[in-house]
Design a protein around this motif. Structure first.
Motif, PDB file in Angstrom:
ATOM      1  N   LEU A 232      -1.321  -7.006 -11.449  1.00 23.72           N
ATOM      2  CA  LEU A 232      -1.842  -7.877 -10.392  1.00 23.72           C
ATOM      3  C   LEU A 232      -2.685  -7.062  -9.415  1.00 23.72           C
ATOM      4  CD1 LEU A 232      -1.982 -10.598  -8.872  1.00 23.72           C
ATOM      5  CD2 LEU A 232      -0.018  -9.844  -7.554  1.00 23.72           C
ATOM      6  N   LEU A 233      -2.148  -5.927  -8.995  1.00 18.78           N
ATOM      7  CA  LEU A 233      -2.874  -5.116  -8.006  1.00 18.78           C
ATOM      8  C   LEU A 233      -4.245  -4.698  -8.517  1.00 18.78           C
ATOM      9  CD1 LEU A 233      -0.090  -2.889  -6.416  1.00 18.78           C
ATOM     10  CD2 LEU A 233      -1.376  -4.735  -5.343  1.00 18.78           C
ATOM     11  N   SER A 234      -4.309  -4.403  -9.820  1.00 22.99           N
ATOM     12  CA  SER A 234      -5.596  -3.947 -10.353  1.00 22.99           C
ATOM     13  C   SER A 234      -6.609  -5.099 -10.403  1.00 22.99           C
ATOM     14  CB  SER A 234      -5.404  -3.343 -11.745  1.00 22.99           C
ATOM     15  OG  SER A 234      -5.101  -4.378 -12.650  1.00 22.99           O
ATOM     16  N   MET A 235      -6.127  -6.343 -10.362  1.00 18.69           N
ATOM     17  CA  MET A 235      -7.044  -7.487 -10.461  1.00 18.69           C
ATOM     18  C   MET A 235      -7.416  -8.125  -9.124  1.00 18.69           C
ATOM     19  SD  MET A 235      -5.449  -9.305 -13.799  1.00 18.69           S
ATOM     20  CE  MET A 235      -6.380 -10.799 -13.634  1.00 18.69           C
ATOM     21  N   LEU A 236      -6.667  -7.803  -8.063  1.00 21.43           N
ATOM     22  CA  LEU A 236      -6.971  -8.404  -6.760  1.00 21.43           C
ATOM     23  C   LEU A 236      -8.343  -7.948  -6.277  1.00 21.43           C
ATOM     24  CD1 LEU A 236      -3.657  -8.218  -4.681  1.00 21.43           C
ATOM     25  CD2 LEU A 236      -4.718 -10.223  -5.734  1.00 21.43           C
ATOM     26  N   ASP A 237      -8.995  -8.797  -5.500  1.00 18.37           N
ATOM     27  CA  ASP A 237     -10.314  -8.478  -4.966  1.00 18.37           C
ATOM     28  C   ASP A 237     -10.251  -7.150  -4.196  1.00 18.37           C
ATOM     29  OD1 ASP A 237     -12.701  -8.341  -3.521  1.00 18.37           O
ATOM     30  OD2 ASP A 237     -12.842 -10.531  -3.389  1.00 18.37           O
ATOM     31  N   LYS A 238     -11.162  -6.268  -4.531  1.00 20.19           N
ATOM     32  CA  LYS A 238     -11.143  -4.925  -3.921  1.00 20.19           C
ATOM     33  C   LYS A 238     -11.464  -4.960  -2.427  1.00 20.19           C
ATOM     34  CE  LYS A 238     -10.101  -3.002  -7.834  1.00 20.19           C
ATOM     35  NZ  LYS A 238      -9.500  -4.220  -8.381  1.00 20.19           N
ATOM     36  N   ASN A 239     -11.986  -6.102  -1.935  1.00 20.90           N
ATOM     37  CA  ASN A 239     -12.238  -6.213  -0.491  1.00 20.90           C
ATOM     38  C   ASN A 239     -10.956  -6.295   0.316  1.00 20.90           C
ATOM     39  OD1 ASN A 239     -15.039  -6.139  -0.287  1.00 20.90           O
ATOM     40  ND2 ASN A 239     -15.139  -8.227  -1.118  1.00 20.90           N
ATOM     41  N   ILE A 240      -9.839  -6.652  -0.340  1.00 19.61           N
ATOM     42  CA  ILE A 240      -8.566  -6.705   0.389  1.00 19.61           C
ATOM     43  C   ILE A 240      -8.089  -5.266   0.569  1.00 19.61           C
ATOM     44  CG2 ILE A 240      -6.194  -7.585   0.403  1.00 19.61           C
ATOM     45  CD1 ILE A 240      -7.112  -9.797  -1.522  1.00 19.61           C
ATOM     46  N   ASP A 241      -7.911  -4.908   1.836  1.00 22.26           N
ATOM     47  CA  ASP A 241      -7.552  -3.516   2.160  1.00 22.26           C
ATOM     48  C   ASP A 241      -6.023  -3.411   2.262  1.00 22.26           C
ATOM     49  OD1 ASP A 241      -7.357  -0.986   3.422  1.00 22.26           O
ATOM     50  OD2 ASP A 241      -7.750  -1.873   5.401  1.00 22.26           O
ATOM     51  N   ILE A 242      -5.397  -2.895   1.183  1.00 17.32           N
ATOM     52  CA  ILE A 242      -3.937  -2.762   1.196  1.00 17.32           C
ATOM     53  C   ILE A 242      -3.575  -1.323   1.523  1.00 17.32           C
ATOM     54  CG2 ILE A 242      -1.788  -3.086  -0.116  1.00 17.32           C
ATOM     55  CD1 ILE A 242      -3.175  -5.137  -1.829  1.00 17.32           C
ATOM     56  N   ARG A 243      -2.804  -1.133   2.583  1.00 16.74           N
ATOM     57  CA  ARG A 243      -2.399   0.226   2.976  1.00 16.74           C
ATOM     58  C   ARG A 243      -0.882   0.367   2.778  1.00 16.74           C
ATOM     59  NH1 ARG A 243      -6.267   1.276   8.316  1.00 16.74           N
ATOM     60  NH2 ARG A 243      -8.039   0.148   7.430  1.00 16.74           N
ATOM     61  N   PHE A 244      -0.525   1.242   1.833  1.00 21.73           N
ATOM     62  CA  PHE A 244       0.891   1.457   1.531  1.00 21.73           C
ATOM     63  C   PHE A 244       1.504   2.473   2.493  1.00 21.73           C
ATOM     64  CE2 PHE A 244      -0.868  -0.232  -2.390  1.00 21.73           C
ATOM     65  CZ  PHE A 244       0.109  -1.140  -2.764  1.00 21.73           C
ATOM     66  N   ASN A 245       2.827   2.584   2.498  1.00 26.36           N
ATOM     67  CA  ASN A 245       3.559   3.538   3.351  1.00 26.36           C
ATOM     68  C   ASN A 245       3.043   3.509   4.786  1.00 26.36           C
ATOM     69  OD1 ASN A 245       5.167   4.636   1.165  1.00 26.36           O
ATOM     70  ND2 ASN A 245       3.225   5.471   0.420  1.00 26.36           N
ATOM     71  N   SER A 246       2.859   2.295   5.308  1.00 24.38           N
ATOM     72  CA  SER A 246       2.257   2.145   6.633  1.00 24.38           C
ATOM     73  C   SER A 246       3.108   1.250   7.543  1.00 24.38           C
ATOM     74  CB  SER A 246       0.846   1.545   6.496  1.00 24.38           C
ATOM     75  OG  SER A 246       0.040   2.372   5.701  1.00 24.38           O
ATOM     76  N   PRO A 247       4.284   1.733   7.958  1.00 19.82           N
ATOM     77  CA  PRO A 247       5.113   0.899   8.831  1.00 19.82           C
ATOM     78  C   PRO A 247       4.482   0.708  10.212  1.00 19.82           C
ATOM     79  CG  PRO A 247       6.095   3.067   8.545  1.00 19.82           C
ATOM     80  CD  PRO A 247       4.926   3.009   7.615  1.00 19.82           C
ATOM     81  N   VAL A 248       4.624  -0.515  10.726  1.00 16.43           N
ATOM     82  CA  VAL A 248       4.029  -0.851  12.019  1.00 16.43           C
ATOM     83  C   VAL A 248       4.898  -0.313  13.150  1.00 16.43           C
ATOM     84  CG1 VAL A 248       3.480  -2.790  13.545  1.00 16.43           C
ATOM     85  CG2 VAL A 248       2.848  -2.866  11.139  1.00 16.43           C
ATOM     86  N   ILE A 249       4.239   0.222  14.171  1.00 15.00           N
ATOM     87  CA  ILE A 249       4.957   0.739  15.340  1.00 15.00           C
ATOM     88  C   ILE A 249       4.829  -0.249  16.507  1.00 15.00           C
ATOM     89  CG2 ILE A 249       5.066   2.625  17.039  1.00 15.00           C
ATOM     90  CD1 ILE A 249       3.805   4.427  14.809  1.00 15.00           C
ATOM     91  N   GLU A 250       3.609  -0.745  16.704  1.00 15.34           N
ATOM     92  CA  GLU A 250       3.371  -1.571  17.883  1.00 15.34           C
ATOM     93  C   GLU A 250       2.133  -2.448  17.688  1.00 15.34           C
ATOM     94  OE1 GLU A 250       2.916   0.864  21.378  1.00 15.34           O
ATOM     95  OE2 GLU A 250       2.561  -0.880  22.673  1.00 15.34           O
ATOM     96  N   VAL A 251       2.131  -3.630  18.317  1.00 15.85           N
ATOM     97  CA  VAL A 251       0.927  -4.472  18.349  1.00 15.85           C
ATOM     98  C   VAL A 251       0.526  -4.627  19.815  1.00 15.85           C
ATOM     99  CG1 VAL A 251      -0.047  -6.744  17.818  1.00 15.85           C
ATOM    100  CG2 VAL A 251       1.605  -5.722  16.254  1.00 15.85           C
ATOM    101  N   GLN A 252      -0.741  -4.406  20.104  1.00 17.76           N
ATOM    102  CA  GLN A 252      -1.219  -4.574  21.484  1.00 17.76           C
ATOM    103  C   GLN A 252      -2.297  -5.637  21.524  1.00 17.76           C
ATOM    104  OE1 GLN A 252      -2.705  -0.699  22.605  1.00 17.76           O
ATOM    105  NE2 GLN A 252      -0.647   0.208  22.710  1.00 17.76           N
TER     106      GLN A 252
END
Ligand code: ADP
Length: 454
Positions: free
Chosen positions: A215-235
């Protein structure tokens, strides 16, 4: 009021049982604070999101195949989504009117086993019940971190008459489950720049890793998926719709900004107030039920998301009917087959699977034979120029009974049903190979796949 069955929640887990029990002559009362049938699936889940997905897919196809190059109106897409929801609300109202079910708009509160209160808008209704069906479903799980209050959930995006009617230029989705990926696909196809922040190194945890990587290899490459990226804060930046998300990547602080931030970090069962008074056994995923959908309390059934075993509308519907049949008989006469529930990820392109897949077969020590057919050879996939992907079937070595299958690519969520019926009924590769699937539709690829091992 004294009733045979009280049903808390009118979603897929609630109303099918209500209609079945009512038809059998039992006195049924059902309540839901939404005041509509269809639960979260119809109000803010599967139906509205899949409506948007269909429209997004139409747009992608028109651009690719017909040179369509106008931007589309998100407002119009949301209007159509609301229209579909309205149509279904009306349909359910009609079905309700034709029954003797008493339906209230309000929450159920448990007093003790056999007594509850419905907090109806017109006042409290006291209910004494013989049987209770707890079908209160689930709600999004929202982890708390600084600024988490600025994040929407998929409920906000898809809910009936949502206020989100302007296409965001840029969007950040936090999570790596199916809701995150589906929404990423839909919004990306409609024209939003989408970033997905995944906490770990993989998406769709629990799924066979071969299926996930395809699935990952077929998804549109414009979708920016960032792995190992836990969220710390939203401002929040300024007073416009602009947000900065700070996350960590390899223990370094990074940030991205967007106009909309969505949390897609899973769903948790929702229990009515007073549930603890029932003495129900609660497990890791929710209220514990066996295959008869009975709980440890003899007269209480808990179908659907509230038990967390298989959180899908169609699974809830079947579990609801199993509950109704067992209540009617007063002894177990019906059993849920959790293994044969088809599961789809409605990305563009989509994937779907059912039954036991290779990694699970290995864990269980089942020796399998694989049969496959590439969609590059499928006529319908060629018509849409969506020829990537495959149908893959898994047969038990020896008996050649099908134990599972997957579809990656065109029409996966529709096609999977044929494989699901085969799995549920233990069909053999020979039986599947001998079936004349409709030409020129994608289902043909299923019998072609089965034939490939002969
Ligand atoms: P499922 O697919 O298991 O039916 P849903 O989440 O789609 O799950 O539906 C559950 C329904 O239960 C929702 O419409 C929700 O409004 C309703 N609900 C939640 N809590 C209560 C409650 N305490 N009393 C009555 N209904 C409830």
């Amino acid at each position: 009021m004294i009733v045979d069955v009280l049903i808390a929640g009118a979603g897929g887990a609630g109303y099918p049982a209500a209609f079945r029990l009512d038809k059998a002559g039992l006195k049924v009362v059902m309540a839901d604070p939404k005041g509509e049938l269809g639960g979260n699936c119809l109000y803010q889940g599967c139906v509205p999101s899949k409506t948007l997905r269909e429209l997004a897919h139409l747009y992608v196809r028109a651009k690719k195949l017909l040179g369509f190059n106008e931007t589309i109106s998100f407002e119009k897409a949301q209007d159509h989504k609301d229209f579909v929801q309205e149509t279904r609300f009306k349909q359910h109202k009609q079905e309700l009117a034709e029954s003797s079910i008493e339906f209230y708009k309000g929450e159920v509160e448990i007093i003790d086993n056999h007594h509850a209160i419905i907090k109806d808008e017109k006042g409290d209704v006291q209910v004494e019940y013989k049987y209770l069906i707890l079908a209160t479903g689930s709600e999004p799980f929202k982890p708390k971190f600084p600024g988490s209050e600025y994040c929407i959930t998929s409920d906000d995006l898809y809910k009936y008459k949502t206020s989100i009617r302007k296409l965001p230029k840029e969007m950040i989705i936090i999570g790596g489950g199916y809701i995150a990926l589906e929404t990423a696909s839909i919004m990306n196809a409609l024209g939003t720049k989408v970033h997905v922040l995944v906490r770990s190194d993989r998406v769709l945890r629990g799924l066979d890793s071969r299926l996930v990587s395809s699935l990952l290899s077929m998804l549109d490459k414009n979708i920016d998926i960032r792995f190992n990226s836990p969220v710390i804060e939203v401002q929040k930046i300024g007073d416009k719709d602009e947000y900065k998300v700070i996350y960590s990547e390899k223990s370094e602080k990074k940030e991205i900004s967007a106009n909309l931030v969505m949390l897609a970090t899973g769903r948790r069962p929702a229990y009515p107030k007073g549930t603890e008074k029932l003495g129900l056994a609660i497990g890791k995923t929710g209220i514990m039920v066996d295959e008869t959908i009975a709980t440890n309390v003899k007269n209480v059934y808990a179908p659907g998301d509230v038990n967390g075993r298989s959180m899908f509308f169609h699974s809830a519907v079947r579990q609801s009917l199993v509950s109704a049949h067992n209540i009617l008989a007063g002894t177990p006469i019906d059993y849920m087959d959790f293994q044969s529930v088809p599961i789809s990820v409605f990305t563009i392109p989509s994937i779907a699977y059912v039954g036991i897949l290779p990694e699970e077969a290995k864990r269980r020590g089942i020796d399998i034979i694989e049969a496959s057919y590439p969609l590059s050879k499928d006529s319908r996939a060629q018509m849409y120029d969506e020829a990537e992907g495959e149908v893959r079937l898994f047969f038990e070595r020896g008996s050649l009974r099908i134990i599972g299958g997957w579809i990656i690519g065109i029409d996966a969520p529709t096609m999977i049903n044929e494989i699901g019926i085969a799995v549920a009924n233990g069909l053999t590769a020979r039986q599947m190979a001998n079936y004349a699937d409709q030409h020129p539709m994608s289902n043909e690829s299923i019998s072609y796949a089965a034939r490939s091992i002969f």
